[in-house]
Design an enzyme around this catalytic site. Structure first.
Site, PDB file in Angstrom:
ATOM      1  N   GLU A 118     -28.152 -22.355 -54.285  1.00 28.61           N
ATOM      2  CA  GLU A 118     -28.736 -22.547 -55.621  1.00 28.61           C
ATOM      3  C   GLU A 118     -28.628 -23.974 -56.136  1.00 28.61           C
ATOM      4  O   GLU A 118     -29.444 -24.417 -56.943  1.00 28.61           O
ATOM      5  CB  GLU A 118     -28.077 -21.601 -56.626  1.00 28.61           C
ATOM      6  CG  GLU A 118     -26.581 -21.814 -56.816  1.00 28.61           C
ATOM      7  CD  GLU A 118     -25.966 -20.814 -57.776  1.00 28.61           C
ATOM      8  OE1 GLU A 118     -26.552 -20.570 -58.844  1.00 28.61           O
ATOM      9  OE2 GLU A 118     -24.888 -20.277 -57.448  1.00 28.61           O
ATOM     10  N   GLY A 166     -15.920 -19.055 -70.980  1.00 22.63           N
ATOM     11  CA  GLY A 166     -15.692 -19.942 -72.104  1.00 22.63           C
ATOM     12  C   GLY A 166     -14.234 -20.035 -72.491  1.00 22.63           C
ATOM     13  O   GLY A 166     -13.461 -19.092 -72.317  1.00 22.63           O
ATOM     14  N   ASP A 204     -18.081 -19.067 -54.477  1.00 21.61           N
ATOM     15  CA  ASP A 204     -18.638 -20.211 -53.758  1.00 21.61           C
ATOM     16  C   ASP A 204     -17.651 -20.840 -52.786  1.00 21.61           C
ATOM     17  O   ASP A 204     -18.016 -21.759 -52.046  1.00 21.61           O
ATOM     18  CB  ASP A 204     -19.092 -21.296 -54.744  1.00 21.61           C
ATOM     19  CG  ASP A 204     -20.283 -20.863 -55.579  1.00 21.61           C
ATOM     20  OD1 ASP A 204     -20.925 -19.852 -55.221  1.00 21.61           O
ATOM     21  OD2 ASP A 204     -20.583 -21.537 -56.579  1.00 21.61           O
ATOM     22  N   ALA A 220     -26.666  -9.055 -57.125  1.00 21.69           N
ATOM     23  CA  ALA A 220     -26.353  -7.858 -56.343  1.00 21.69           C
ATOM     24  C   ALA A 220     -25.124  -8.096 -55.472  1.00 21.69           C
ATOM     25  O   ALA A 220     -24.291  -7.206 -55.284  1.00 21.69           O
ATOM     26  CB  ALA A 220     -27.549  -7.466 -55.484  1.00 21.69           C
TER      27      ALA A 220
END
Length: 454
Positions: free
Chosen positions: A324, A170, A225, A377
């Protein structure tokens, strides 16, 4: 370029990508002889080293270079990383601060340790402070303390995952952050974080400039990513896909151990499927890889479900690897955002598990589905040796850049060269798997899946 007279044989050569503004901002001329200067006097540009006065070309193909249509000196190019003979800051009067922001990623502690060692051992900077819990640590209302960092205090931190400084998500008020930098008498700020953190760093640098302060703001980009542009790979990525490949192995073992078994693995990759692609290639046990960059259909004879049914009939089992962010078009938008302002994704894993189970049940085929989600993990593990070395080199490059007065920039490796990248370029777009590129082709070859599920 045409071969023969048939228009169908016309071959379109790839055009170059537009080059971003690659100019690096500085605080002013460097006039202080660097303690690193003696190491540079005998060096010259080679295939392994680029002198500070040389440049790294943006294009790496003949077509890309020739299509620019400009003289060699005007070709888009990047400033190389490395120590400079002259530096901007007087090390004896310099104070540095380090902050880690955003989600966890393997290698954060390696970067912290590398920054501290380079600042202390090579530049003799007398004080390095760590900011606790991300950008929150600058804001007085949170009540976080700062910690003095020394080579002794960071000596063993790389053996642990996470970040010893803590992190948060944030935005925070850049005015309050710069107030804190002034109170701490910080001259150099190192921000370790992703694209949101770098946008925050740009706001900090802008506020610094508005106040007429001489504070260097340098980023070490962090994204598990691997989605930051103009950088070959982000640190922690190698560790991440290595551990992700272990999850694929486990899913394959589980699937093979039951009749008509299916292993389903969900891996990190909100908008970019690099981890899913590399992990699947490393393990070579996946029958299907699903990534955000390539939409897919579930139903119909050309859909994913029918393909899985055929694969199970042929082999007795199947393994699906899904990033995802894959298949979000099937789930509909999620009208919420996380603390960093990113749109929350729908959870593709349980949805695929349910749809696969229903499809096999409707076909009268008994199956067992083993679902594995190793994301957290993987984020928390220490860096592997490759990433540890990469982190050290990035941290050294960041210190050299900051001490020479560079600012509003990040360090990274581009086409195997360590370079300076303006923060504006680093957040200008998202690095993604090219559906027409060689990486995705390698995945299709490895899995045997069709080009499209449609």
């Amino acid at each position: 370029m045409a071969f023969g007279d048939d228009d169908s044989n016309v071959v379109e050569l790839p055009r170059h990508q537009p080059a971003p503004d690659l100019a690096i901002a500085t605080l002013g001329p460097s006039r202080i002889t660097s303690p690193m200067a003696p190491l540079l006097d005998a060096r010259q540009t080679t295939e392994h080293y680029v002198d500070e006065h040389d440049r790294v070309l943006f294009d790496d193909t003949l077509e890309g270079i020739s299509s620019r249509g400009v003289p060699a000196a005007e070709l888009p190019s990047m400033e190389p990383c490395g120590p400079r003979r002259k530096i901007y800051f007087d090390p004896a009067k310099t104070r540095a601060a380090i902050v880690t922001c955003g989600g966890l990623c393997p290698g954060l502690n390696d970067v912290i340790a590398g920054l501290v060692r380079t600042l202390t051992y090579h530049y003799r900077v007398r004080r390095v402070v760590g900011i606790r819990n991300g950008y929150q640590g600058f804001v007085a209302s949170y009540g976080h303390d700062v910690v003095d960092l020394t080579p002794e205090s960071v000596r063993d931190i790389a053996t642990d995952g996470g970040t010893v400084l803590g992190t948060s998500r944030g935005p925070q008020d850049p005015e309050e952050i710069v107030d804190c930098l002034e109170r701490l008498h910080v001259n150099v700020l190192f921000v370790v974080g992703g694209d949101g953190s770098m946008r925050g760093a740009m706001q900090i640098a802008a506020t610094v400039a508005e106040r007429g302060l001489l504070i260097s703001v340098v980023g070490i980009p962090k994204t598990i990513d691997n989605d930051i542009p103009y950088i070959d790979q982000s640190f922690g990525f190698q560790t991440a896909f290595s551990h992700a490949s272990d999850a694929i192995r486990a899913a394959q073992v589980e699937a093979k151990s039951t009749a008509n078994g299916i292993g389903l693995v969900k891996l990190m990759g909100r908008h970019s499927g690099f981890i899913a692609c590399y992990a699947a290639l490393a393990r070579s046990g996946a029958d299907v890889v699903l990534i955000p960059e390539v939409p897919f259909a579930l139903d119909g004879e050309g859909g994913l479900l029918a393909h899985l049914r055929r694969r199970v009939a042929e082999r007795g089992h199947a393994v699906v690897v899904a990033a995802e962010g894959a298949g979000q078009e099937l789930l509909g938008p999620e009208d919420r955002s996380d603390a960093s302002g990113n749109a929350r994704l729908q959870d593709i894993g349980p949805y695929l598990r349910r749809r696969i189970g229903d499809h096999f049940a409707d076909a009268g085929i008994e199956t067992s589905i083993r679902y594995i989600d190793p994301s957290y993990a993987i984020r928390s593990v220490p860096a592997n040796p490759y990433d540890s070395v990469y982190c050290v080199r990035l941290s050294q490059a960041a210190v050299h850049a900051a001490m020479s007065g560079r600012t509003q920039m990040v360090v990274g490796r581009y086409r195997r060269r360590f370079v300076h990248v303006p923060m504006a370029a680093a957040v200008s777009r998202r690095n993604q798997v090219d559906p027409h590129g060689d990486l995705w082709l390698a995945v299709l070859e490895s899995t045997g899946q069709p080009v499209r599920f449609a």
